[in-house]
Motif scaffolding. Structure first.
Motif, mmCIF file in Angstrom:
data_model
loop_
_atom_site.group_PDB
_atom_site.id
_atom_site.type_symbol
_atom_site.label_atom_id
_atom_site.label_comp_id
_atom_site.label_asym_id
_atom_site.label_seq_id
_atom_site.Cartn_x
_atom_site.Cartn_y
_atom_site.Cartn_z
ATOM 1 N N LEU A 53 0.840 -1.198 0.000
ATOM 2 C CA LEU A 53 0.000 0.000 0.000
ATOM 3 C C LEU A 53 0.878 1.251 0.000
ATOM 4 C CD1 LEU A 53 -2.818 1.297 0.171
ATOM 5 C CD2 LEU A 53 -2.662 1.059 2.660
ATOM 6 N N HIS A 54 1.914 1.259 0.825
ATOM 7 C CA HIS A 54 2.828 2.407 0.868
ATOM 8 C C HIS A 54 3.485 2.638 -0.487
ATOM 9 C CE1 HIS A 54 3.521 2.171 5.517
ATOM 10 N NE2 HIS A 54 2.265 2.392 5.192
ATOM 11 N N ARG A 55 3.956 1.564 -1.115
ATOM 12 C CA ARG A 55 4.618 1.705 -2.429
ATOM 13 C C ARG A 55 3.654 2.230 -3.477
ATOM 14 N NH1 ARG A 55 7.819 -3.809 -1.735
ATOM 15 N NH2 ARG A 55 9.673 -2.975 -0.735
ATOM 16 N N PHE A 56 2.427 1.687 -3.502
ATOM 17 C CA PHE A 56 1.453 2.149 -4.489
ATOM 18 C C PHE A 56 1.165 3.636 -4.317
ATOM 19 C CE2 PHE A 56 -2.871 3.188 -5.772
ATOM 20 C CZ PHE A 56 -2.786 2.897 -7.127
ATOM 21 N N LEU A 57 1.089 4.086 -3.086
ATOM 22 C CA LEU A 57 0.786 5.489 -2.806
ATOM 23 C C LEU A 57 2.028 6.387 -2.883
ATOM 24 C CD1 LEU A 57 -1.697 4.976 0.153
ATOM 25 C CD2 LEU A 57 -2.250 5.599 -2.210
ATOM 26 N N GLY A 58 3.192 5.794 -3.143
ATOM 27 C CA GLY A 58 4.421 6.573 -3.251
ATOM 28 C C GLY A 58 4.950 7.042 -1.907
ATOM 29 N N LEU A 59 4.648 6.296 -0.851
ATOM 30 C CA LEU A 59 5.084 6.680 0.494
ATOM 31 C C LEU A 59 6.273 5.879 0.985
ATOM 32 C CD1 LEU A 59 1.566 6.987 2.157
ATOM 33 C CD2 LEU A 59 3.009 8.823 1.260
ATOM 34 N N ALA A 60 6.692 4.866 0.250
ATOM 35 C CA ALA A 60 7.816 4.031 0.676
ATOM 36 C C ALA A 60 9.006 4.288 -0.238
ATOM 37 C CB ALA A 60 7.430 2.554 0.610
ATOM 38 N N PRO A 61 10.214 4.241 0.304
ATOM 39 C CA PRO A 61 11.403 4.410 -0.534
ATOM 40 C C PRO A 61 11.484 3.294 -1.569
ATOM 41 C CG PRO A 61 12.005 4.212 1.793
ATOM 42 C CD PRO A 61 10.541 4.001 1.687
ATOM 43 N N GLU B 160 13.523 0.563 -4.015
ATOM 44 C CA GLU B 160 14.548 -0.427 -3.669
ATOM 45 C C GLU B 160 15.957 0.162 -3.733
ATOM 46 O OE1 GLU B 160 13.714 -3.357 -2.440
ATOM 47 O OE2 GLU B 160 11.626 -2.844 -2.759
ATOM 48 N N ASN B 161 16.169 1.174 -4.607
ATOM 49 C CA ASN B 161 17.503 1.765 -4.752
ATOM 50 C C ASN B 161 17.763 2.865 -3.732
ATOM 51 O OD1 ASN B 161 15.989 3.909 -5.632
ATOM 52 N ND2 ASN B 161 16.718 3.869 -7.742
ATOM 53 N N GLY B 162 16.811 3.054 -2.813
ATOM 54 C CA GLY B 162 16.986 4.052 -1.774
ATOM 55 C C GLY B 162 16.409 5.412 -2.133
ATOM 56 N N ALA B 163 16.048 5.620 -3.395
ATOM 57 C CA ALA B 163 15.467 6.898 -3.794
ATOM 58 C C ALA B 163 13.977 6.866 -3.525
ATOM 59 C CB ALA B 163 15.713 7.140 -5.284
ATOM 60 N N GLY B 164 13.429 7.954 -3.179
ATOM 61 C CA GLY B 164 11.989 8.030 -2.969
ATOM 62 C C GLY B 164 11.658 9.044 -1.911
ATOM 63 N N PRO B 165 10.380 9.281 -1.723
ATOM 64 C CA PRO B 165 9.997 10.293 -0.757
ATOM 65 C C PRO B 165 10.302 9.863 0.664
ATOM 66 C CG PRO B 165 8.074 9.131 -1.554
ATOM 67 C CD PRO B 165 9.252 8.637 -2.351
ATOM 68 N N GLY B 166 10.503 10.820 1.496
ATOM 69 C CA GLY B 166 10.716 10.546 2.904
ATOM 70 C C GLY B 166 9.553 11.087 3.697
ATOM 71 N N TYR B 167 9.332 10.553 4.862
ATOM 72 C CA TYR B 167 8.253 11.029 5.704
ATOM 73 C C TYR B 167 8.828 11.392 7.052
ATOM 74 C CZ TYR B 167 4.085 11.295 8.509
ATOM 75 O OH TYR B 167 3.106 11.726 9.350
#
Length: 114
Positions: free
Chosen positions: A62-70, A72-79
């Motif tokens: 669910l987090h990945r689908f919503l773009g809330l989880a980093p 696999e390469n470490g890039a992504g949004p932070g919370y």
């Protein structure tokens, strides 16, 4: 009748697996009947796990689908937990800098050291 959608903080504060309703449905702003119908048709955007009669989903999916989880390469949004007056849904959400911005910043720093 559709229940109010979950906030980002509520979504991130969930256990390892969550029920399709209300958690997944509310996070996706769906009604209860639509949530179960899409699950039955295999059309929910995340995998549904059957535990006896219960239907659950992995929270990380669910987090990945919503773009809330980093990613696999470490890039992504932070919370960052915190409060933001008047913006409860986005409280503490900090999108990650784009790769292009990171490279531009690194070039500026290396140029200023010379």
């Amino acid at each position: 009748m559709t229940a109010p959608a979950l906030t980002i903080a509520e979504i991130l504060d969930q256990p390892a697996v969550v029920p399709l309703w209300p958690t997944v449905g509310r996070a996706l702003a769906l009604s209860e009947s639509t949530t179960y119908q899409l699950a039955a048709e295999g059309r929910l955007p995340i995998e549904v796990i059957k535990l006896g009669r219960r239907r659950v989903a992995r929270t990380i999916d669910l987090h990945r689908f919503l773009g809330l989880a980093p990613q696999e390469n470490g890039a992504g949004p932070g919370y960052q937990p915190g409060s933001s007056a008047g913006h409860e849904e986005a409280a503490g959400y900090q999108p990650a800098a784009s790769e292009e911005q990171s490279h531009s910043h690194a070039k500026q720093e290396s140029g200023s050291r010379s």
